[in-house]
Every structure is written in structure tokens, then in C-alpha cells.
Design an enzyme around this catalytic site. Structure first.
Site, PDB file in Angstrom:
ATOM      1  N   ASP A   1      -7.330   9.752   8.277  1.00 35.33           N
ATOM      2  CA  ASP A   1      -7.660  11.029   8.908  1.00 35.33           C
ATOM      3  C   ASP A   1      -7.916  10.890  10.411  1.00 35.33           C
ATOM      4  O   ASP A   1      -8.936  11.348  10.908  1.00 35.33           O
ATOM      5  CB  ASP A   1      -8.904  11.583   8.177  1.00 35.33           C
TER       6      ASP A   1
ATOM      7  N   GLU B   1     -12.970   3.092   2.479  1.00 30.95           N
ATOM      8  CA  GLU B   1     -12.588   3.995   1.399  1.00 30.95           C
ATOM      9  C   GLU B   1     -11.309   3.622   0.660  1.00 30.95           C
ATOM     10  O   GLU B   1     -10.467   4.494   0.384  1.00 30.95           O
ATOM     11  CB  GLU B   1     -12.469   5.430   1.917  1.00 30.95           C
TER      12      GLU B   1
ATOM     13  N   TYR C   1     -16.915  18.496   0.747  1.00 32.18           N
ATOM     14  CA  TYR C   1     -15.760  18.389  -0.160  1.00 32.18           C
ATOM     15  C   TYR C   1     -16.179  18.620  -1.612  1.00 32.18           C
ATOM     16  O   TYR C   1     -15.374  19.040  -2.438  1.00 32.18           O
ATOM     17  CB  TYR C   1     -15.084  17.019  -0.033  1.00 32.18           C
TER      18      TYR C   1
ATOM     19  N   LYS D   1     -15.983  17.313  12.598  1.00 32.51           N
ATOM     20  CA  LYS D   1     -17.297  16.920  12.063  1.00 32.51           C
ATOM     21  C   LYS D   1     -18.184  16.284  13.133  1.00 32.51           C
ATOM     22  O   LYS D   1     -19.277  15.809  12.837  1.00 32.51           O
ATOM     23  CB  LYS D   1     -17.137  15.975  10.871  1.00 32.51           C
TER      24      LYS D   1
HETATM   25  C1  GCB Z   1     -13.811  10.156   5.133  1.00 35.48           C
HETATM   26  C2  GCB Z   1     -13.082   9.172   5.976  1.00 35.48           C
HETATM   27  C3  GCB Z   1     -12.937   9.624   7.408  1.00 35.48           C
HETATM   28  C4  GCB Z   1     -12.592  11.107   7.453  1.00 35.48           C
HETATM   29  C5  GCB Z   1     -13.714  11.882   6.803  1.00 35.48           C
HETATM   30  C6  GCB Z   1     -13.450  13.381   6.756  1.00 35.48           C
HETATM   31  O1  GCB Z   1     -14.313   9.871   4.101  1.00 35.48           O
HETATM   32  O2  GCB Z   1     -13.656   7.896   5.930  1.00 35.48           O
HETATM   33  O3  GCB Z   1     -11.931   8.860   8.020  1.00 35.48           O
HETATM   34  O4  GCB Z   1     -12.358  11.559   8.743  1.00 35.48           O
HETATM   35  O5  GCB Z   1     -13.873  11.455   5.494  1.00 35.48           O
HETATM   36  O6  GCB Z   1     -13.860  14.075   7.678  1.00 35.48           O
HETATM   37  O7  GCB Z   1     -12.810  13.831   5.816  1.00 35.48           O
END
Ligand code: GCB
Length: 600
Positions: A162, A422, A481, A576
Site C-alpha cells: 500500500d 504482514e 477495516y 491515515k
Molecule cells: C497495513 C499495512 C500498511 C497499510 C495500512 C493501511 O496493515 O501494513 O502498509 O498502509 O495497513 O492503511 O491499510
């Protein structure tokens, strides 16, 4: 690998600035020997910088494949008789380099340095042409992995992580000179005799020096440890040994006290042939039960997962942006960060060392997860298999771990290695893939804890990798999420989950938690994406954290908004951040500052 330095025996010349640049979507440049003369049809390109956002339009932003960089440098006249080295601090993700017409090196992996001895290809006082072809393609043989698709409309790069696939020469490039017989590597392992919390502690600095070059066999090594005022506090002779420092001044979180280890190679007549200066921070790191100890005292991580990501320059290193980011960390009361999701520039680690900021150092192994990929819009059937992340990726991953430890082993700020972010971690295939990589990391560094970052799709009851980790690191998005918008349900689920992880009897770090937030969107009814919701979600996490004893740290996702690939779950990137991409605070920044500094 030692960084280039200016010392009494060494000199370096930075090749940063404007290089000539040309994209090569069809891969024509190698056959056409673009390295053999001035790069045809080139434009100006700053180094260091990602090339993607320098020129308006999609073409370079979405480029897939090779690009060419070229510059001409003059080798200083004073370097006659010296060994001359060409070093790239990083080329993302792979590169081949020519000096004049001669190919001198290739490297894979976008975030670690590589270099070649070019002595025989350069003449002191004369100009030299340096050409690099840089490849941004991610495949099942690279870390991070990706898929290049040939479509009727051109090549398309898919990846499962991401953040935007910024590429190019992201960090400085150097020509540097050393004596022919020289310090090749230095390893320092700091420690203390007895209890590091005692009033008067004796520091123990174990060192090992490798000498290379024609007279290496006959050379002697002398080391001197100087305190921050330049006074000698210990000395030693021989390529390895232990230096004792009574009444040592420890490196600690918030106070980056460092000694200078002056490493000298002496010739037959005891004259100094080469000298190298290695900074040393004396501190201990230990995991005991559910506690993470630095210098024998429990350390609670407060900070962020971050990104090297800025407007225009993308992942290009810049000292002004770096210092500003560290000043924001200080303002908000952070004591640590994770180099999510790749090794950051060495300048960043030097700065963390010098200012007592604690670092979790991560490899670029991210995006090894079908469920995460699905959220981001890419479908993969089986991640850990020979058709996807298999033996080739594992070999690249092992090399990434080797290069990370080789580069960062001497940084006191680095207290924990994260070998992946992850990955799927609940299948037998993932365990088979990772087991040797944990063993490798431990073999390379017996003094730091090792871990990986767990994803919400591989919860405590099914995860198979936590047993190989010294520390449990988890990323959780309860209220975002999962249980989207329902903070009461999210709070119950988060606590229940943390209790399960607590049962491992290891420290638990929340390495990511947060919510996408559009700066300036305000709402009093719990609307997602509002500044209020981000703050409420963080407060909910903090209530839970304060109830769970094994929780030893909180790293919010993310320090700042950052760019991603296009997708329907992202609005001009990931939002975020508690700061915007141009580093303006959202309401949550003030909330965190109150929690982390006690200031109102
Ligand atoms: C996660 C990932 C990170 C993402 C984040 C998100 O778990 O480690 O790379 O940017 O979530 O904002 O979805």
C-alpha cells in the site's frame, strides 16, 4: 558495508545534483549502448529523487521498466595512487552501472547500498562518465514482490503493498578514495558488565575490524575510543578485542550520546595507512518476559510507522525534510518509529543515533498476503508457492536481510529487526518460507531481537510465526477495516485479541493502528474520514492499551499521509497520517502530543 567518509586518509565527492535522464520503456538502451556516449534525447533529473512526479503527466509516473541516468564527474587530482570507489546509496529497485564504456556492477534490492572499485577505469584530474540503468519492475523474484502484466495497452505493474512504487536514484551517489590497504569493515557490539541500571556502569565495546588490500596481511590495527569531548577513554590493538569503559556514558532513548571509535590501519613502520571513524552508542537491549528493556529499563515505544514520502521528490532523501520530520516527532513526543516498509536512508539512522530516537528496522518484504492484496485490488491465488513467493523470492529476501544487517548493525538506535510486514503467517507454506529467514537474521546478529509484523488475517489462534519472534508486533484496524465505524464493538474485539497475544508471554507492540482522515473534514456524528473519528478511534485504542500489561508500545499508522497506487479505497493516497503529506497537523496530532508529552 562502511559509509564513505572524509578522514585524514579518505576523501569523498558527492555526485548529487542534476543528472541526464531518459526512460526506456522498450528496453532499447542496452543494445543501443546508451552508456557508450552522451545519453541521447535526455532530460534533466535531480538526484536524489524519485523520477515519477518530476514531470507532469502519467507517462513517467506510471513508467514500467528501465530508465537511464548519466552524469560526468571529475576525479580529484589528489586521488592519484588511491583506490577509487563508486557507490550508490540506493537504486530502486535494481541497477546496472557503467564507468565509461565498462560495466562495473549490478545490484538488486531498492534500499541498500552497492559499490565497485573503479580505480583502473578513472584517471585523477580527468572527467569520467557514469551511467546507470535503473529498473523499477517488481516480480516474484524481487523484494517486495509484484507482477508485471503485458497488456495491449502497454506494461502494467501490479503490487500487493500500500505505497506508491516510487523509483530511481533515491539517495546520494559517491565517488570516494581510500588507501589501497584499508579498513574494509568494522563491527561493534556494545554491552555493559553487570547491571546497566547501576549508578556506575562499565561499558564493554566488542569490536572487530576487517582489513583489505595488498598489505592487509602485514598491517596492524589500532583502535581508540574517544568520548564526545574528544578525550581518549580506551584503546586497543589487534583486529578484534573488547574495550572497557568504566563510568560509561550510556546511549539512551532521548539522549543519543556517542563515542568515536577511531580505527587505524598501521603499516610496517607504524605509520597510519588508513583511518576510519565509527560512532559507538553504548546501550543494551534485552527482551525479558513481556518487557522490552533498553539499558535494563522497560522501554515503551511511542511513535509511528512512517514512510519516506514527500511531494515532488517521492522517496528521494532530503536533509531538510528529514530534520523537519524528526522535529515533528520530538514535538509530538514520539520516542521511536519503524522503518515501514523498507530500510530508510542511512542519514535517517545517523540522525536517530545522534538524537536518541529508537528504531525498528524493517526489510522491504511487504505485500506477501493475498487478503491484503485483495483489499488493494490485486487477486493472487496462493502467495507462498513456486508460482508466486517461492524459492526466488526467498533467496532475494535472505539477501535483503544480509544487506540490512551489514549496513545497519552498528547503529545504537536500531533495537529490533523486522524481517517482514504482514505476510500471510497462518499456513504451513508461510512457516516453511520464514523459518530459515528467522534463523538467518539471528545468525547474522546475535545481539538484537528479531520479529515480524503480524496481519489481522493471521490471528493469534492460527498464526505460526509468532513462536520464532522475540517480540509480537501486530497491525490492527479495529474500528476501520473491521467493525467499521463501531468503536464499542471494536474496543471489545481489540481487547479480547490483545489478551490472546498476551498469553505468548512476550512483549506486544501495536505497530499500526489508525483511520483514514481527510484533513479539514469535521463531523460530530462519527463519520468515517473525519478528524473527529480519527481522534475517537485513537482514544479507544489508548484506553485498551492502558488495560493490557503486555502491551509495550504504540505506533500509530501513519506519521503522515502518503502516496499509493490508484485504487477505489484510496483518495490521492493513504490518508491515515496524523500529519498531512505536507506535514500539517490533524486534530489527532494534538491528541497524541497530549498523551505522549503530558502537555495540554
Ligand atoms: C497495513 C499495512 C500498511 C497499510 C495500512 C493501511 O496493515 O501494513 O502498509 O498502509 O495497513 O492503511 O491499510
Amino acid at each position: 558495508m562502511l559509509r564513505p567518509q572524509d578522514t585524514a586518509t579518505r576523501e569523498r565527492r558527492s555526485l548529487t545534483g542534476l543528472w541526464r535522464f531518459r526512460a526506456d520503456a522498450d528496453g532499447a538502451g542496452r543494445d543501443a549502448r546508451w552508456f557508450a556516449g552522451p545519453l541521447p534525447d535526455a532530460i534533466d533529473m535531480p538526484v536524489p529523487a524519485s523520477y515519477n512526479d518530476i514531470v507532469p503527466g502519467r507517462e513517467l509516473h506510471d513508467h514500467v521498466g528501465e530508465v537511464w541516468y548519466q552524469t560526468t564527474a571529475r576525479v580529484p587530482r589528489g586521488w592519484a595512487g588511491q583506490r577509487v570507489v563508486l557507490r550508490f546509496d540506493a537504486a530502486t529497485h535494481g541497477a546496472t552501472v557503467w564507468v565509461g564504456d565498462t560495466e562495473v556492477m549490478s545490484h538488486q534490492g531498492g534500499y541498500t547500498p552497492f559499490e565497485a572499485d573503479v580505480t583502473d577505469l578513472v584517471a585523477p584530474g580527468e572527467p569520467v562518465r557514469v551511467t546507470a540503468v535503473v529498473d523499477n519492475r517488481l516480480t516474484w523474484a524481487t523484494i517486495p514482490p509484484g507482477i508485471v502484466e503485458d497488456t495491449p495497452h502497454g506494461k502494467r505493474q501490479k503490487y500487493m503493498h500500500d505505497f506508491f512504487n516510487y523509483a530511481g536514484l533515491h539517495r546520494p551517489v559517491w565517488l570516494y578514495a581510500t588507501p589501497r590497504t584499508r579498513v574494509h569493515d568494522v563491527t561493534v557490539v556494545p554491552g555493559t558488565t553487570g547491571d546497566p541500571t547501576a549508578a556506575d556502569v562499565t561499558g564493554m565495546v566488542t569490536y572487530a575490524v576487517e582489513v583489505a588490500g595488498p598489505d592487509a596481511g602485514a598491517a596492524q590495527v589500532r583502535v581508540r575510543l574517544l568520548d564526545a569531548d574528544g578525550a581518549e577513554v580506551a584503546r586497543g590493538t589487534g583486529a578484534d578485542g573488547v574495550l572497557e569503559v568504566p563510568g560509561v556514558h550510556l546511549w539512551q532513548p532521548g539522549e543519543g550520546y556517542q563515542y568515536d571509535l577511531v580505527v587505524e590501519v598501521l603499516g610496517a613502520d607504524a605509520a597510519v595507512v588508513d583511518s576510519y571513524l565509527q560512532k559507538v552508542g553504548v546501550r543494551t537491549v534485552e527482551v525479558r518476559g513481556t518487557e522490552f528493556l533498553i539499558n535494563g529499563r522497560p522501554f515503551y515505544f511511542r511513535g509511528f510507522g512512517m514512510h519516506e514520502d514527500h511531494l515532488t521528490r517521492g522517496k528521494g532523501h532530503d536533509d531538510a525534510e528529514m530534520v523537519h520530520d524528526f522535529e515533528l516527532l520530538r514535538w509530538i513526543g514520539a520516542n521511536s518509529f519503524r522503518t515501514s516498509h523498507y530500510p530508510y536512508a542511512e542519514e535517517v539512522l545517523d540522525y536517530a543515533d545522534a538524537h536518541g530516537v529508537v528504531v525498528i528496522d524493517e526489510t522491504a518484504a511487504v505485500g506477501m498476503n493475498a487478503s491484503v492484496a485483495a483489499v488493494l485490488g490485486t487477486k493472487i491465488d496462493k502467495v507462498f508457492s513456486e508460482d508466486a513467493v517461492g524459492a526466488a523470492a526467498q533467496a532475494a529476501h535472505a539477501q535483503a536481510i544480509r544487506e540490512l544487517v551489514a549496513r545497519d548493525k552498528n547503529h545504537p538506535s536500531v533495537v529490533l529487526w523486522s524481517i517482514a510486514n504482514e505476510p500471510e503467517s497462518h499456513t504451513p507454506e508461510s512457516e516453511e518460507y520464514f523459518k530459515p529467514l528467522f534463523a538467518l537474521a539471528r545468525e547474522l546478529d546475535r545481539h538484537r531481537p528479531v520479529g515480524f509484523v503480524n496481519v489481522m488475517y493471521s490471528q493469534a489462534d492460527v498464526d505460526r510465526l509468532a513462536k520464532y519472534s522475540d517480540v509480537i508486533m501486530i497491525n490492527r484496524y479495529h474500528g476501520w477495516y473491521a467493525n467499521t465505524g463501531d468503536l464499542a464493538a471494536a474496543e471489545a474485539d481489540l481487547e479480547a485479541e490483545l489478551r490472546l497475544w498476551e498469553a505468548h508471554g512476550k512483549p506486544v507492540l501495536m505497530t499500526e493502528y489508525g483511520a483514514d482522515t481527510i484533513a479539514g473534514l469535521h463531523d460530530l456524528t462519527g463519520a468515517l474520514w473525519s478528524e473527529e473519528y480519527q481522534s475517537e478511534l485513537l482514544e479507544m485504542y489508548h484506553r485498551v492499551f492502558d488495560r493490557v500489561d503486555a502491551l509495550q508500545g504504540e505506533h500509530v499508522w501513519n506519521f503522515a499521509d502518503f502516496q499509493t497506487s490508484r485504487g477505489i479505497v484510496r483518495v490521492d493516497g493513504n490518508k491515515k497520517g496524523v500529519f498531512t503529506r505536507d506535514r500539517r497537523p490533524k486534530a489527532a496530532a494534538h491528541l497524541l502530543r497530549r498523551r505522549w508529552t503530558g502537555r495540554h
